[in-house]
Design a protein around this motif. Structure first.
Motif, PDB file in Angstrom:
ATOM      1  N   GLY A   1       0.803  -1.216   0.000  1.00  0.00           N
ATOM      2  CA  GLY A   1       0.000   0.000   0.000  1.00  0.00           C
ATOM      3  C   GLY A   1       0.836   1.267   0.000  1.00  0.00           C
ATOM      4  N   ILE A   2       0.240   2.353   0.527  1.00  0.00           N
ATOM      5  CA  ILE A   2       0.939   3.641   0.472  1.00  0.00           C
ATOM      6  C   ILE A   2       2.257   3.626   1.238  1.00  0.00           C
ATOM      7  N   GLN A   3       2.313   2.825   2.300  1.00  0.00           N
ATOM      8  CA  GLN A   3       3.555   2.793   3.066  1.00  0.00           C
ATOM      9  C   GLN A   3       4.690   2.260   2.191  1.00  0.00           C
ATOM     10  N   ALA A   4       4.414   1.196   1.452  1.00  0.00           N
ATOM     11  CA  ALA A   4       5.426   0.649   0.536  1.00  0.00           C
ATOM     12  C   ALA A   4       5.729   1.663  -0.558  1.00  0.00           C
ATOM     13  N   ASP A   5       4.670   2.289  -1.060  1.00  0.00           N
ATOM     14  CA  ASP A   5       4.855   3.235  -2.170  1.00  0.00           C
ATOM     15  C   ASP A   5       5.770   4.388  -1.767  1.00  0.00           C
ATOM     16  N   LEU A   6       5.526   4.944  -0.587  1.00  0.00           N
ATOM     17  CA  LEU A   6       6.350   6.079  -0.157  1.00  0.00           C
ATOM     18  C   LEU A   6       7.815   5.675  -0.015  1.00  0.00           C
ATOM     19  N   LYS A   7       8.030   4.448   0.487  1.00  0.00           N
ATOM     20  CA  LYS A   7       9.422   3.979   0.605  1.00  0.00           C
ATOM     21  C   LYS A   7      10.028   3.771  -0.783  1.00  0.00           C
ATOM     22  N   ALA A   8       9.239   3.165  -1.672  1.00  0.00           N
ATOM     23  CA  ALA A   8       9.761   2.879  -3.014  1.00  0.00           C
ATOM     24  C   ALA A   8      10.064   4.181  -3.762  1.00  0.00           C
ATOM     25  N   ILE A   9       9.188   5.160  -3.604  1.00  0.00           N
ATOM     26  CA  ILE A   9       9.404   6.450  -4.274  1.00  0.00           C
ATOM     27  C   ILE A   9      10.691   7.088  -3.742  1.00  0.00           C
ATOM     28  N   ALA A  10      10.823   7.105  -2.434  1.00  0.00           N
ATOM     29  CA  ALA A  10      12.025   7.713  -1.845  1.00  0.00           C
ATOM     30  C   ALA A  10      13.286   6.952  -2.251  1.00  0.00           C
TER      31      ALA A  10
ATOM     32  N   THR B   1       2.795  11.245 -16.128  1.00  0.00           N
ATOM     33  CA  THR B   1       2.974   9.787 -16.004  1.00  0.00           C
ATOM     34  C   THR B   1       1.911   9.191 -15.086  1.00  0.00           C
ATOM     35  N   VAL B   2       1.191   8.190 -15.598  1.00  0.00           N
ATOM     36  CA  VAL B   2       0.187   7.508 -14.780  1.00  0.00           C
ATOM     37  C   VAL B   2       0.439   5.995 -14.847  1.00  0.00           C
ATOM     38  N   VAL B   3       0.723   5.426 -13.693  1.00  0.00           N
ATOM     39  CA  VAL B   3       0.904   3.975 -13.613  1.00  0.00           C
ATOM     40  C   VAL B   3      -0.249   3.416 -12.791  1.00  0.00           C
ATOM     41  N   ILE B   4      -0.947   2.452 -13.343  1.00  0.00           N
ATOM     42  CA  ILE B   4      -2.026   1.823 -12.571  1.00  0.00           C
ATOM     43  C   ILE B   4      -1.656   0.376 -12.256  1.00  0.00           C
TER      44      ILE B   4
ATOM     45  N   SER C   1       5.388  -0.822  -8.804  1.00  0.00           N
ATOM     46  CA  SER C   1       4.659   0.174  -9.593  1.00  0.00           C
ATOM     47  C   SER C   1       5.012   1.598  -9.148  1.00  0.00           C
ATOM     48  N   ALA C   2       5.231   1.795  -7.843  1.00  0.00           N
ATOM     49  CA  ALA C   2       5.638   3.124  -7.368  1.00  0.00           C
ATOM     50  C   ALA C   2       7.033   3.478  -7.876  1.00  0.00           C
ATOM     51  N   ALA C   3       7.920   2.482  -7.900  1.00  0.00           N
ATOM     52  CA  ALA C   3       9.281   2.712  -8.419  1.00  0.00           C
ATOM     53  C   ALA C   3       9.217   3.052  -9.904  1.00  0.00           C
ATOM     54  N   LEU C   4       8.371   2.354 -10.628  1.00  0.00           N
ATOM     55  CA  LEU C   4       8.241   2.609 -12.074  1.00  0.00           C
ATOM     56  C   LEU C   4       7.792   4.051 -12.331  1.00  0.00           C
ATOM     57  N   ALA C   5       6.788   4.499 -11.588  1.00  0.00           N
ATOM     58  CA  ALA C   5       6.299   5.867 -11.775  1.00  0.00           C
ATOM     59  C   ALA C   5       7.408   6.875 -11.496  1.00  0.00           C
ATOM     60  N   THR C   6       8.203   6.579 -10.461  1.00  0.00           N
ATOM     61  CA  THR C   6       9.260   7.507 -10.058  1.00  0.00           C
ATOM     62  C   THR C   6      10.387   7.571 -11.085  1.00  0.00           C
TER      63      THR C   6
ATOM     64  N   ALA D   1      15.481  -0.462 -14.685  1.00  0.00           N
ATOM     65  CA  ALA D   1      16.004   0.165 -13.465  1.00  0.00           C
ATOM     66  C   ALA D   1      15.140  -0.202 -12.253  1.00  0.00           C
ATOM     67  N   ALA D   2      13.821  -0.158 -12.415  1.00  0.00           N
ATOM     68  CA  ALA D   2      12.941  -0.444 -11.277  1.00  0.00           C
ATOM     69  C   ALA D   2      13.075  -1.905 -10.847  1.00  0.00           C
ATOM     70  N   ARG D   3      13.219  -2.780 -11.831  1.00  0.00           N
ATOM     71  CA  ARG D   3      13.398  -4.196 -11.488  1.00  0.00           C
ATOM     72  C   ARG D   3      14.725  -4.441 -10.781  1.00  0.00           C
TER      73      ARG D   3
END
Ligand SMILES: Nc1ncnc2c1ncn2[C@@H]1O[C@H](COP(=O)(O)OP(=O)(O)O)[C@@H](O)[C@H]1O
Ligand SMILES: Cc1ncc(COP(=O)(O)O)c(N)n1
Ligand SMILES: [Mg+2]
Length: 708
Positions: A233-242, A315-318, A429-434, A448-450
């Motif tokens: 969820g968002i917790q993972a996303d925020l970490k992945a984005i950072a 950029t929109v990743v779903i 998916s969060a890493a991909l968007a970033t 890169a995200a992989r």
């Protein structure tokens, strides 16, 4: 502009210094270098080929790899499986047309061109001969002797404007030159000393990239559910984005009560409140990319759909989250058709296999069929589809990027042995968007995200969170590269060191001496040669253990090593007593042999650490003799080598029995504990010295067994 040419690292073995070229490249690629040019004017071709093979593995598709000057080495390295993309040639190296002929149409060929005449000559060549020119120098530099006069940014701009192919600026570039060079028409910049000589190659590379893109960090919004256990969820996303260099934001669609074992409850706040969150963000902040995860129900989807209609970021990743890894539903099945229409707003969809089946509206039969289904979904939604192979059975975990026209790019990857996969889809998916928002093309973004995800998966178990399917270690790369030191525990050190000598252990298992020993077919003469050397070894080993006892910090440890020393010397005496009997017919002369070169080398290693090193390193060096023998003894005993090794009829039974002795196994456990606890408490330098002493002794053990 082709992002592949943005930031070149040109390696220099001297400037890379002790860290070495390979490690420097590893760091620089992690920091966002897009081209690695191996430049080594002094190494011979064979050494260059070896380096290319190593660099190709380290880069793992995340940057282009080219080699300066050595066309033949590039070809030889390719034959050895290295992904060498091309060469960079100087005016007096092999002619570019010849290099093109040898390397083929897909190779990347760069040419140094510093004058209008060099550029004019380019026009005479068939199109597609040269991919880019390196133009410089920009400022005076010491890494190229006899360089032409410095051009400065303006001089570069004049030449670049005249070039028929993209011009990359090179030579003495400082961080403040980066943005002006880009403005002056550079297709990229190439640096040598600025990165090679930097203490932290990764953050320096990142700094160059940031100045190039003019962005500090892309602003990335996650619209997703909350996972209080922090892995999805968002917790993972925020970490992945950072972790991928972005600034993270989160609008929460739903609250889940879940942990690593499953979802207990879901609460969906009123849909208008989601809209309030989204509006609060878009009213104030420019959003570079959005990642959409759990959407809970059709009302939530409607809100997101209408908000996107008005405020769609570039950029929109779903990630069409429907069912969690644990099997719990996260999307109301009645909302599936609404999700299909929301998919029309996506640049990229990232379904796992089950979700792809729902989007495609049919069951899938295997990976190839999944790719066909993805082609249909991509055609219908006009979005790219990244099919994720995490749920495949078997040893591989590939993903595949399928485009609107049905084109497929497969990203192969071995399955990583871990059950800590909670939130992998969210994080990816969060890493991909970033990454995409930093201006990278989609296939490179996926690569890169992989690469980041895989590093995070490799380190996942070490987080030790929860008793179910644990989270990945989002910042593993950062932590490993020294941004933050996580002190290893004795247990992780035990695992790491044992894994670290896995190759050595496998080689030992395959040695003819060991096989012959296990099967009882070993020539008696060879066995006696071994025993004689073992006796010589044990005498000295006992002295080294006695030294460990002398230096031990506690009486308990002191007694332990003293006992071990006593055991070793008793073992030596026992060898004499039991084999120097009339029945065996072995003469005292057999045991009077002098130490072989292998025995001497092993003992030299032990004596060196015993009499000039510190106590922790000393006990690390003596450990393999415990651990490898106990392990071998146990496995011989268990019949792993396919023989009845400890059968009384076995010719070496009495000797083998000593190593399967429970008392010896217990001593080994204690030795492992003392060593790994000392390592856990040591500073990084000492711990590394310990590991090296342990590994070196293991190498000596292998040589000791390699009798033929
Ligand atoms: N054990 C594993 N080893 C390597 N990669 C994995 C592993 N498990 C999942 N992945 C990767 O994690 C990502 C998420 O995949 P998947 O598990 O299929 O989706 P989801 O988490 O959405 O169910 C993909 O890139 C997939 O290849
Ligand atoms: C709030 C929330 N969103 C999504 C997932 C799916 O996780 P995965 O990435 O493992 O598919 C989850 N478990 N919880
Ligand atoms: Mg998922």
């Amino acid at each position: 502009m082709n992002p592949e040419l943005w930031i070149h690292l040109v390696t220099d073995p001297e400037l890379c210094g002790e860290r070495g070229v390979v490690e420097t490249v590893r760091q620089a690629v992690a920091g966002g270098v897009t081209v690695v040019q191996l430049r080594d004017k002094h190494a011979d071709d064979a050494a260059v080929v070896d380096q290319l093979v190593q660099l190709s593995q380290v880069i793992d598709g995340r940057a282009l790899l080219v080699v300066d000057d050595r066309v033949d080495a590039a070809i030889a390295a390719r034959r050895r499986g290295a992904a060498v993309d091309g060469v960079h040639l100087g005016q007096s190296d092999m002619p570019v047309a010849e290099a093109r002929r040898r390397l083929g149409p897909d190779a990347v060929i760069g040419l140094t061109a510093n004058t209008p005449a060099h550029l004019a000559a380019l026009r005479e060549l068939p199109e597609g001969t040269v991919d880019y020119v390196g133009v410089g120098v920009i400022r005076p530099t010491s890494t190229k002797v006899d360089h032409p006069p410095a051009l400065g940014v303006d001089g570069f701009g004049a030449l670049a404007a005249d070039s028929p192919v993209p011009a990359v600026a090179i030579g003495g570039i400082r961080i403040d030159d980066v943005a002006p060079l880009r403005k002056a028409g550079a297709a990229g910049i190439a640096v040598v000393s600025a990165i090679c000589a930097a203490e932290d190659a990764r953050s320096t590379a990142q700094e160059f990239r940031r100045h190039w893109t003019g962005r500090v960090a892309p602003r990335v919004l996650s619209i997703a559910g909350s996972d209080p256990s922090g892995g999805a969820g968002i917790q993972a996303d925020l970490k992945a984005i950072a972790a991928n260099g972005g600034y993270g934001m989160a609008a929460i669609t739903a609250l889940t009560a879940q942990n690593t074992r499953g979802v207990r409850e879901v609460y969906v706040p009123p849909a208008p409140f989601l809209l309030a969150q989204l509006d609060a963000i878009s009213d104030d902040i420019h959003i570079d990319a959005v990642k959409i995860g759990m959407l809970a129900d059709a009302e939530v989807i409607d809100v997101v759909d209408s908000w996107l209609a008005a405020h769609r970021p570039t950029t929109v990743v779903i990630d069409p989250v429907m069912v969690a890894t644990s099997g719990d539903r996260l999307l109301d099945p009645r909302a599936e058709s609404a999700l299909r229409s929301l998919a029309l707003r996506a640049d990229l969809l990232t379904p796992n296999l089950d979700e792809l089946a729902v989007l495609a509206g049919r069951a899938l039969e295997g990976w190839d069929d999944a790719l066909r289904a993805a082609q249909a979904v991509a055609a219908e939604s006009h979005a790219l589809v990244l099919v994720k192979g995490g749920h495949l059975a078997g040893p591989d975990a590939p993903d595949a990027l399928v485009d609107r026209d049905g084109g497929i790019t497969v990203f192969p990857g071995a399955r990583i042995a871990t059950t800590s996969t909670h939130g992998t889809g969210c994080s990816l998916s969060a890493a991909l968007a970033t990454v995409r928002a930093t201006g990278v093309e989609w296939p490179e973004t996926v690569g890169a995200a992989r690469a980041w995800l895989r590093e995070s998966l490799h380190a996942a178990d070490s987080l030790d969170v929860g008793r179910g399917s644990g989270p990945i270690s989002h910042f593993a790369g950062l932590w490993r590269r020294g941004g933050l030191q996580i002190r290893p525990t004795a247990d992780t050190i035990r695992e790491e060191w044992w894994d670290g000598i896995a190759d050595i252990r496998r080689e030992i298992d395959r040695l003819p001496f060991i096989r012959g020993l296990a099967e009882g077919t070993l020539a008696r003469g060879l066995f006696l040669t071994y025993l004689a050397q073992d006796a010589l070894y044990l005498r000295e080993y006992a002295r080294v253990l006695a030294e460990a006892a002398r230096r031990a910090p506690t009486p308990v440890e002191q007694a332990f090593w003293a006992d071990a020393a006593q055991g070793a010397i008793a073992g030596e005496l026992e060898l004499h007593a039991s084999w120097l009997t009339p029945e065996t017919g072995i003469s005292a002369a057999t045991f009077a042999a002098s130490p072989s070169a292998v025995t001497t080398a092993y003992l030299d290693h032990l004596r060196a650490v015993a009499f000039s090193g510190d106590y922790p390193t000393l006990i690390a060096a003596v450990l393999p003799c415990f651990w490898l023998y106990t392990d071998l003894g146990a496995r011989l005993h268990a019949g792993e080598f396919g023989a009845q090794a400890l059968d009384a009829a076995h010719p070496f039974a009495s000797w083998l029995a000593t190593y399967a002795d429970p008392a010896f196994a217990e001593a080994t456990e204690r030795a492992i504990r003392y060593v790994t606890e000392a390592a856990a408490g040591a500073n990084d330098g000492t711990r590394e010295r310990m590991r090296r002493a342990f590994e070196a002794a293991s190498v000596h053990e292998r040589a000791f067994f390699d009798l033929r």
